[in-house]
Design a protein around this motif. Sequence first.
Motif, PDB file in Angstrom:
ATOM      1  N   SER A  68      -1.859 -14.757  58.870  1.00  0.00           N
ATOM      2  CA  SER A  68      -2.490 -13.453  58.728  1.00  0.00           C
ATOM      3  C   SER A  68      -3.941 -13.619  58.294  1.00  0.00           C
ATOM      4  O   SER A  68      -4.542 -14.675  58.499  1.00  0.00           O
ATOM      5  CB  SER A  68      -1.691 -12.601  57.736  1.00  0.00           C
ATOM      6  OG  SER A  68      -2.154 -11.269  57.730  1.00  0.00           O
TER       7      SER A  68
ATOM      8  N   SER B 245      -0.504 -11.693  62.827  1.00  0.00           N
ATOM      9  CA  SER B 245      -1.068 -10.350  62.906  1.00  0.00           C
ATOM     10  C   SER B 245      -2.575 -10.408  63.100  1.00  0.00           C
ATOM     11  O   SER B 245      -3.246  -9.370  63.146  1.00  0.00           O
ATOM     12  CB  SER B 245      -0.740  -9.556  61.621  1.00  0.00           C
ATOM     13  OG  SER B 245      -1.206 -10.243  60.475  1.00  0.00           O
TER      14      SER B 245
ATOM     15  N   VAL C 127      -0.966 -15.210  54.360  1.00  0.00           N
ATOM     16  CA  VAL C 127      -0.276 -13.924  54.474  1.00  0.00           C
ATOM     17  C   VAL C 127      -0.227 -13.290  53.089  1.00  0.00           C
ATOM     18  O   VAL C 127       0.404 -13.823  52.182  1.00  0.00           O
ATOM     19  CB  VAL C 127       1.152 -14.089  55.039  1.00  0.00           C
ATOM     20  CG1 VAL C 127       1.836 -12.732  55.162  1.00  0.00           C
ATOM     21  CG2 VAL C 127       1.112 -14.794  56.394  1.00  0.00           C
TER      22      VAL C 127
ATOM     23  N   ASN D 293       1.687  -7.997  52.836  1.00  0.00           N
ATOM     24  CA  ASN D 293       1.877  -8.035  54.286  1.00  0.00           C
ATOM     25  C   ASN D 293       3.329  -8.390  54.606  1.00  0.00           C
ATOM     26  O   ASN D 293       3.664  -9.544  54.859  1.00  0.00           O
ATOM     27  CB  ASN D 293       0.927  -9.046  54.925  1.00  0.00           C
ATOM     28  CG  ASN D 293       1.012  -9.047  56.448  1.00  0.00           C
ATOM     29  OD1 ASN D 293       1.940  -8.510  57.035  1.00  0.00           O
ATOM     30  ND2 ASN D 293       0.037  -9.661  57.094  1.00  0.00           N
TER      31      ASN D 293
END
Length: 281
Positions: free
Chosen positions: A23, A109, A221, A225
């Motif tokens: 992420s 993501s 991350v 998240n």
Amino acid sequence: MKEKYAEIITKIKEADGIVVGASNGLSISEGIHIFAENADFLENFGDFREKYGFRSIIQGCFYPFPSEEEKWAFFSRMYDYFLYTGEASSVMKNLYDLVKDKDYFVVTSNIDDHFRQTGFPEHRLFEIEGNCRNLQCTNGCHNQIYPGDNILSEMAQKQENGKVPQDLIPKCPECDGPMQVHLEVDRNFLQGEAWQASYQAYQDFIKNAHGKKMVLLELGVGARNQLIKAPLMKLTSLEENATYITLNKGRELYIPDAIADKSIGVDGNITEVLEQLVLIK
């Protein structure tokens, strides 16, 4: 710390399968911070900041631009900012070097498409929220995703006064309606055939790794998240032979007690950690 790095390398070498979850923290380690109003943002998007008032790239992604010319000026600029060099960062090269000889799958993501740029093959990649280089019909009249590199690059080069030329604005080849970058910034985000195929490939990878030695390698991350973190933690708890490895900084490094005995956490700069891991690989 050397002992911890050695343990991580051992786990990776012994793994039958590796799931890489990434992420925003990974992008930050490359020097890209889509949530920050920093010097880099002001240098590359300062004119948008002055005109519209948004204070970060991510705010720009959600901004209701008053015209298509202005919308595409921003998104083509963002594309150019993410991918104009055409070369992968040392961070991504080190990550690829770490897992390239293993059976792995990436779920992310991040929208900068740096995994594909680095050489991670498309069939091993699930970009949950899309990426900055693909286009879709805004109306969702059909399921196809289109490569946008050529038109986005041209729009980035030819924009003037915060607008792109009218004749460069893409139209849907099916309904002749507006198009948009394939990013989950509104309800129009298309979870079509390509997205579904990537999702299914991710699920199949996890299913095939059941019962085997598995490493869940999580990079940057954040604790909030849950889109990526929660499934990886759940998988760790369910799989007897799984090891959860998370690289993050400070308070963002989080390992729940339930999986602590199957986890390795490294609090540090992801760039430096990956460098050290590759050195001792």
